[in-house]
Design an enzyme around this catalytic site. Structure first.
Site, mmCIF file in Angstrom:
data_model
loop_
_atom_site.group_PDB
_atom_site.id
_atom_site.type_symbol
_atom_site.label_atom_id
_atom_site.label_comp_id
_atom_site.label_asym_id
_atom_site.label_seq_id
_atom_site.Cartn_x
_atom_site.Cartn_y
_atom_site.Cartn_z
ATOM 1 N N TYR A 69 0.887 -1.164 0.000
ATOM 2 C CA TYR A 69 0.000 0.000 0.000
ATOM 3 C C TYR A 69 0.919 1.205 0.000
ATOM 4 C CZ TYR A 69 -4.002 2.938 1.312
ATOM 5 O OH TYR A 69 -5.017 3.874 1.331
ATOM 6 N N THR A 70 0.910 2.001 -1.074
ATOM 7 C CA THR A 70 1.926 3.046 -1.235
ATOM 8 C C THR A 70 1.374 4.473 -1.278
ATOM 9 O OG1 THR A 70 1.845 2.774 -3.639
ATOM 10 C CG2 THR A 70 3.513 1.502 -2.434
ATOM 11 N N TYR A 134 2.003 5.017 6.660
ATOM 12 C CA TYR A 134 2.723 4.260 5.634
ATOM 13 C C TYR A 134 4.080 3.795 6.154
ATOM 14 C CZ TYR A 134 5.612 3.382 1.510
ATOM 15 O OH TYR A 134 6.479 2.829 0.605
#
Length: 303
Positions: A69-70, A134
């Protein structure tokens, strides 16, 4: 060897497809969605049973995890999914490789740093101080892999771009080619990474693992850093993109990060020290402007 690549339809995954054609290894490219004209095995890396089944059926010796997941900003409001993909899934992949007696190559990020002020390149043994969801989940993923205690190589990288997908280079090519003026932050310093160069480094790691053929644990297990050589700001990066493209009419100005409000604070300085990976695997890493030129030439060739 039989090698499985996750996130195969992303930037790095597509470069791994190119690299695979230059080896005698057998690659299985997986993703959660299919792309027309590209061979892809559907695999959900959050499904432990599906991972084990694929590893067993394909007799996988190594997994290269390019999936993540970026979306850094969206991660702040989508923490559960971000953690599932970035922290929990790597643990499942590590467990599958431990059971199979194989190697996991995990791609991590410079965003594991940033909370403390740095002005020298970050080393692998430096304490992680992520500032957002993140970075925190990517660091959790690293620690989860270490806890499983399989053979692993974690490669932290930064500012990734390629001919494939959406990325900073493509965005700036468009903006500097169409806008009369553009403000770009100059108070965040790092190093761009051409995904193809990272794929070459991964190929080198895989070849070394195959050569060593470890029975009692891979001797080069650990965390490494990889980006292209050199350092720049996003402003410098944009200036070079415009220069190489011949976009001379756009007035590109430096600005501060706070002029672009974001739900997460990005690292002000996240240059990665690459001494360890160069010495361990004998890598020669290209300078960032040279690789940028190669990538942009390849983009033009694909038009």
């Amino acid at each position: 060897m039989n090698i499985l690549v996750t996130g195969a339809n992303g930037q790095l995954g597509n470069e791994m497809r190119i690299i695979s054609k230059k080896t005698s290894d057998n690659y299985t490219f997986t993703d959660v969605v299919e792309v027309e004209g590209v061979e892809t095995t559907i695999l959900d890396i959050t499904d432990a049973d599906a991972i084990r089944k694929t590893v067993k059926e394909k007799d996988i010796r190594c997994i290269v995890n390019c999936a993540a997941y970026t979306n850094v900003d969206k991660a702040e409001s989508d923490g559960a999914l971000c953690r599932k993909l970035n922290a929990e899934a790597p643990k499942l992949l590590a467990e599958a490789m431990k059971e199979a007696g194989g190697l996991l190559v995990q791609i991590s990020t410079d965003y594991v740093f940033g909370g403390d002020p740095y002005n020298t390149p970050c080393r692998e043994d430096q304490k992680g101080t992520p500032t957002g969801v993140y970075g925190k989940t990517k660091l959790e993923g690293e620690k989860n892999i270490e806890t499983v205690d399989c053979d692993y190589v974690i490669i932290r990288t930064a500012w990734l771009y390629s001919e494939f997908g959406r990325n900073f280079v493509k965005t700036m090519l468009n903006l500097t080619g169409t806008k009369p003026k553009l403000n770009v932050v100059f108070d965040q310093a790092g190093t761009p990474t051409y995904a193809y160069d990272l794929a070459v480094a991964i190929k080198t790691v895989l070849a070394d693992y195959e050569k060593e053929n470890p029975k009692d644990g891979y001797s080069k297990r650990g965390i490494y850093h990889f980006s292209n050589e050199g350092v720049c700001s996003w402003f410098d990066f944009t200036k070079k993109i415009a220069e190489l493209a011949g976009n001379t009419t756009c007035d590109i100005k430096p600005c501060h990060s706070d002029e672009f409000p974001s739900p997460v604070k990005r690292p002000a300085y996240s240059v990665l020290d690459k001494t360890k990976i160069k010495e361990t695997f004998g890598l020669k890493i290209p300078y960032w402007t040279n690789s940028l030129k190669v990538c942009m030439e390849n983009m033009n060739a694909l038009k």
